[in-house]
Design a protein around this motif. Structure first.
Motif, short mmCIF file in Angstrom:
data_model
loop_
_atom_site.label_atom_id
_atom_site.label_comp_id
_atom_site.label_asym_id
_atom_site.label_seq_id
_atom_site.Cartn_x
_atom_site.Cartn_y
_atom_site.Cartn_z
N GLN A 74 0.83 -1.21 0.00
CA GLN A 74 0.00 0.00 0.00
C GLN A 74 0.86 1.26 0.00
O GLN A 74 0.55 2.24 -0.67
N LEU A 77 2.17 1.64 -3.57
CA LEU A 77 1.10 2.14 -4.44
C LEU A 77 0.83 3.62 -4.20
O LEU A 77 0.62 4.38 -5.13
N ASP A 78 0.84 4.01 -2.94
CA ASP A 78 0.60 5.41 -2.61
C ASP A 78 1.73 6.30 -3.13
O ASP A 78 1.48 7.42 -3.57
N PHE A 80 3.63 5.77 -5.85
CA PHE A 80 3.59 5.92 -7.30
C PHE A 80 2.31 6.60 -7.80
O PHE A 80 2.33 7.30 -8.80
N SER A 81 1.19 6.38 -7.12
CA SER A 81 -0.07 6.92 -7.64
C SER A 81 -0.48 8.21 -6.96
O SER A 81 -1.43 8.85 -7.39
N GLY A 82 0.20 8.62 -5.91
CA GLY A 82 -0.15 9.85 -5.22
C GLY A 82 -1.44 9.76 -4.43
O GLY A 82 -2.04 10.77 -4.10
N ILE A 84 -4.27 8.16 -5.44
CA ILE A 84 -5.48 8.05 -6.25
C ILE A 84 -6.10 6.65 -6.16
O ILE A 84 -7.28 6.47 -6.46
N GLU A 85 -5.34 5.65 -5.71
CA GLU A 85 -5.89 4.29 -5.63
C GLU A 85 -6.90 4.16 -4.49
O GLU A 85 -7.67 3.22 -4.46
N THR A 89 -6.19 12.30 -4.24
CA THR A 89 -4.76 12.46 -4.46
C THR A 89 -4.15 13.27 -3.33
O THR A 89 -4.79 14.14 -2.77
N PRO A 100 -0.02 11.93 -11.19
CA PRO A 100 0.79 10.77 -10.83
C PRO A 100 0.61 9.63 -11.84
O PRO A 100 -0.47 9.43 -12.35
N PHE A 101 1.69 8.91 -12.11
CA PHE A 101 1.60 7.85 -13.12
C PHE A 101 1.10 6.58 -12.50
O PHE A 101 1.36 5.85 -11.83
#
Length: 101
Positions: A74, A77-78, A80-82, A84-85, A89, A100-101
């Protein structure tokens, strides 16, 4: 009947944000910190002890490793995605305008 009670409590608590006295930022932060601490305490005081109690001792080391793996996954993931998962964000003011990519 209990499902109706749970749904109505959820809807009513969600509608509290539309009250003028609750829409101030300080009270929203207090409500968010209370709800976060409540969920964290439910996890540590109820869910995890029951989970470790239901398995035998030979599998408890594996369960702890899976919990730590999920926690670090987690975090990755946070990163890399900022954020958004999980629905929003986390804004980095140094990188405004970059998604974020």
């Amino acid at each position: 009947m209990s499902y109706l009670l749970l749904i109505s409590i959820s809807i009513l608590s969600g509608m509290l944000i539309f009250l003028p006295s609750v829409s101030e930022k300080t009270s929203i932060r207090s409500i968010l910190s209370f709800s976060g601490s409540f969920l964290l305490s439910i996890c540590f005081l109820h869910i995890l002890p029951e989970l470790f109690h239901q398995i035998d001792t030979s599998q408890s080391a594996n369960l702890g490793a899976y919990l730590m793996l999920g926690f670090f996954l987690q975090l990755i993931l946070d990163y890399f995605s900022g954020g958004i998962e999980h629905g929003h964000t986390h804004i980095n003011h140094k990188r405004l305008g970059h998604f974020p990519f």
